[in-house]
Scaffold this motif. Sequence first.
Motif, PDB file in Angstrom:
ATOM      1  N   LYS A 131       0.811  -1.218   0.000  1.00 17.08           N
ATOM      2  CA  LYS A 131       0.000   0.000   0.000  1.00 17.08           C
ATOM      3  C   LYS A 131       0.851   1.278   0.000  1.00 17.08           C
ATOM      4  O   LYS A 131       0.508   2.270   0.632  1.00 17.08           O
ATOM      5  CB  LYS A 131      -0.967   0.004   1.187  1.00 17.08           C
ATOM      6  CG  LYS A 131      -2.016  -1.096   1.124  1.00 17.08           C
ATOM      7  CD  LYS A 131      -2.973  -1.002   2.291  1.00 17.08           C
ATOM      8  CE  LYS A 131      -4.174  -1.951   2.115  1.00 17.08           C
ATOM      9  NZ  LYS A 131      -3.805  -3.337   1.804  1.00 17.08           N
ATOM     10  N   TRP A 173       1.314   3.830  -2.169  1.00 15.89           N
ATOM     11  CA  TRP A 173       0.627   4.249  -3.386  1.00 15.89           C
ATOM     12  C   TRP A 173       1.465   5.157  -4.274  1.00 15.89           C
ATOM     13  O   TRP A 173       1.343   5.097  -5.502  1.00 15.89           O
ATOM     14  CB  TRP A 173      -0.685   4.927  -3.016  1.00 15.89           C
ATOM     15  CG  TRP A 173      -1.566   4.060  -2.181  1.00 15.89           C
ATOM     16  CD1 TRP A 173      -2.076   4.325  -0.955  1.00 15.89           C
ATOM     17  CD2 TRP A 173      -2.031   2.740  -2.525  1.00 15.89           C
ATOM     18  NE1 TRP A 173      -2.836   3.270  -0.488  1.00 15.89           N
ATOM     19  CE2 TRP A 173      -2.824   2.290  -1.445  1.00 15.89           C
ATOM     20  CE3 TRP A 173      -1.855   1.898  -3.624  1.00 15.89           C
ATOM     21  CZ2 TRP A 173      -3.438   1.040  -1.439  1.00 15.89           C
ATOM     22  CZ3 TRP A 173      -2.462   0.659  -3.630  1.00 15.89           C
ATOM     23  CH2 TRP A 173      -3.244   0.237  -2.545  1.00 15.89           C
ATOM     24  N   ASP A 227      -7.353   3.142  -5.419  1.00 16.76           N
ATOM     25  CA  ASP A 227      -6.950   2.865  -4.036  1.00 16.76           C
ATOM     26  C   ASP A 227      -6.143   4.018  -3.456  1.00 16.76           C
ATOM     27  O   ASP A 227      -6.150   4.232  -2.233  1.00 16.76           O
ATOM     28  CB  ASP A 227      -6.115   1.584  -3.980  1.00 16.76           C
ATOM     29  CG  ASP A 227      -6.946   0.352  -4.306  1.00 16.76           C
ATOM     30  OD1 ASP A 227      -8.190   0.432  -4.222  1.00 16.76           O
ATOM     31  OD2 ASP A 227      -6.357  -0.692  -4.660  1.00 16.76           O
TER      32      ASP A 227
END
Length: 985
Positions: free
Chosen positions: A910, A912, A948
């Motif tokens: 995660k 990003w 996301d």
Amino acid sequence: MRILPLLLLLLLMRTTSAQDEELPPDEAADMADLYVERGEDSLRLGSYEEARLRFEKALERVPDNKEARLGVARAHFAIGEYKKATEQIQKLYEHHAGDRDGKVFEARIALRYGHAATARDLARTVLKGGGEGPDPAGLAARLVLAEALAEHGKRDDARDVLDYFVKLFEQRHGLLADRAFHADKLRRTPHRARPMSIEMTQIARAFRMYVELSPLDYAMADNAIELVGYARELDPSNWEALTEFVRIFRVEKERSMAKARWARDKAAEQNPELADLYVEVAKSVALGFNEAEAKSLAATALRINPNHCDARAIVARVLLTDNEYGAAENHIEKGLEFNSRHKELLTLKATLDLLLGDKEGFEAGMKKVLEIDPTFGEGFHLAGLIVASRQRRFDRAVDLVRRGLKIDPLNSDAHASLGIFLANQGRAEDAVTALAESRKIFPFAHPVRENFKTVLDYVTGEMVELKTEHFTIRFDPSEFDIHGAFLPRLLEECWADMVKRYEFTPRRPILVECFRKADDFSVRTLGIPGIPALGACFGGLITLDSPQALPRNSFSWAGTARHEFAHVISLQLSGGQVPRWFTEGLSVLEEQPLDPGWGQNEMFERELFNDYHTDNLPKIATFDAMFRSSRVAYAYHVGGLMLEFLRNRSGEKGIVSALRLYGKDRPMREVFKKSFDLDLEQFDELFGAHIQKRVANYRIVPDYRRARGALIKTLAKNPADGETALKLAWAYFRGGRNIDAGAYLDRARNVLPKNNTHMLLLQARLAQRAGRAEPTRKLLQMFFDAGGDAYWAHMQMAAFLKADGETAGYVDRLKKAKAAWPLGVKGNTPYTLLRRYYIEAQMAPEALAELAAQTRIASTNIDIRLKLAREYRIMDQHDNALATLDEALNLHTFDRRAHSAMFELAREKKLWDRALRSGRALVRLLPDEADENDEAAAWLDLAEVAHDAGKREEALKALAETEKRNSDPLEKRVDELKKKLDSGQ
């Protein structure tokens, strides 16, 4: 005059001087003629002392022999003994009062002394006493007169003199061409061919001078080239024609360097003692930024003729740009002692004042130059070139060149330099205008100028610009989307880091140009393709190779960018006065945070080891010169180590202090004392001790080949010196000369103890080279038993043990080899062999450790990093994998494999920002053979990550790209993403 038979002449030459005095006058004259002829042969071969002796032998027989007296003068002139040459001319007048050839020669000497007015008057005397027609003395006098007038800036008068040659050429062109056509036949009668060759050379020289005085008459250079070609066909040993050949092609520019080197090589076959030729070749090669070669050629000219002021000027100019002000001043003063009116030397003297901050001294010096020649705008151009090279002060260089152009607006080279300096300030449009003005004056091929014009058109017309808080960055359009996500961020990180540490804020914005093609970068930087560099800094402008400009695994774009930004700090903080070794060393040091293997380059560390053991470490006072040598890459390495040493001693405050003192034009000795509390000699001593500790654990044998000459002299003084004999044996072994190596090894064995490890190791290496395996193994065991420890020995014994199946011993030897030389990263190194063993033994952690250690040293290898990142993921060491992938992308932002691995891992963790950068790169790096399904999958991956990451608009656009392609196999994922986007999840 009757001619003596050859046998009688030879017998007479062996008689005593007393017998010579008894020769009848006609026989003495014959002997004198023979000595003159042989003296001329010696002159043509560059044997000046031999020539002088032969001419003097002729004068012993016939004291009024004019050719012999002039021959003695010419021999002295060739080696710079102008006073003795003048004395010979005065003696000539005792028998030939007012001789016109003597007057011309006297005028030529006067020009060497800088006495242009004297030369002018002597030349006019010759012309008044001449007859009709193109007699040799008259032609030579006109050339001297034109040169003397030009020295005082009287260009129109000089051109009027040279007009004579234009008319002469028109009258005699047919005859000259006919003589050239029958050159083969004429060469058989030198007494006819040589005068014609001299005349052709004189006309060619006049044409070349005319072109230099009238920049709009370049077509005459073609006639000059044709004429020197004819002249050399008639007399291949006409060295003045060959020298003129170099001068003429320098006017032409395009082929000047190649033709100059050809001329040098051609002369070297018969006469390697031509000072004037070496000087002219030096001037030509300097046009291609080959300053070290130019300096070497000029130094050779000074060996032949220590009073050659043009050679002094060339050497002094290079020394100034190398920060060797004391040595440069010495050459300038020596030259001016001889010729106090030498314009280039006076300009260099004034420029030295400018470099030292004495602006009033510079103005006074240039005023003196212009009093000699009011048209010499070239002086300001020369000063600008030095300031640009030495200080990177292109604003100052622009002002200087413009001052010169006000004096001499037809100086096309100065207009070209102005364009280049403006370009280096980031003023591309103004640069193009200046280059166009140069072309207007000189409309023929000018490679540097044309190259610059082409690349500037590309920079201003095609490159895409991106602006950050502190930088304006230009990219090739094809690289903007990918590299634009990396380079600006890195540069801003460099700004934040270095501005804080060095307590200095550069002028902004900094202009950065990143080139897709290496030749474009090279041309933008120096005007010529093919320079072996990765980046350059001009104070406020940085030029860079993009990751795609050079082969994969060859360099780090990130380290290069950080290196060049460090130059911005050091150049601006010091006002450009920082020596090159200091600014390059500091920039190399600043690569350290991005280079896990900093300072561990195998090739450079071997050189460092060799230099230490052969007492050849560079001295700080003259270190800048190494950056112009073939060892420039190694100089960068040493410079980095020097700055690391200084930082460790005095911290960054010491470095900042040094830069500020350089900015106040303080000499290096004072800078070192105040900033580092060191004398220069102390630094050399302490740095040498530092290197001793650094290389102490390297268990390799020094390469003594560079020291071979000194070792031979040492051994000659003490034939029983076994250690020196052994070093020589190693030197010959390294050079592949096994017999010589064996001979010196035998001498060493007669003196040294039988268990001398270096001696045993060389015996083993010679045996191995001869393919004798068992003796090699036996000698290696003796080496180890005697306490020997060497990389090659461990590796070779490891190979023997592996063949025997002795696994434990094999592994132990590889570990010892790695400790003996930990820097080998290519081929079958201990790292690769140990890793292979650990994999076969299913010892995964140990295999991974070997791969990690090898990767750390292999600083520019992206492939090994991708392999290591995969291994880290397998071992669930995700942080290490991410750091390794960051290193990979610092090497190449256009590697799809690196982005794919980063995207997958960053998405999983995660992260990003990283995932988005690599996802965006992946859709732009799709291979040509990718089908629609692959393309759709890449766009969908990006769309999902953008969602996301909270980038809804980007997710929608990426999803639209997905649906433009065949996304049927991805239908479920597409529908899920649409629902999320529609619901605002």
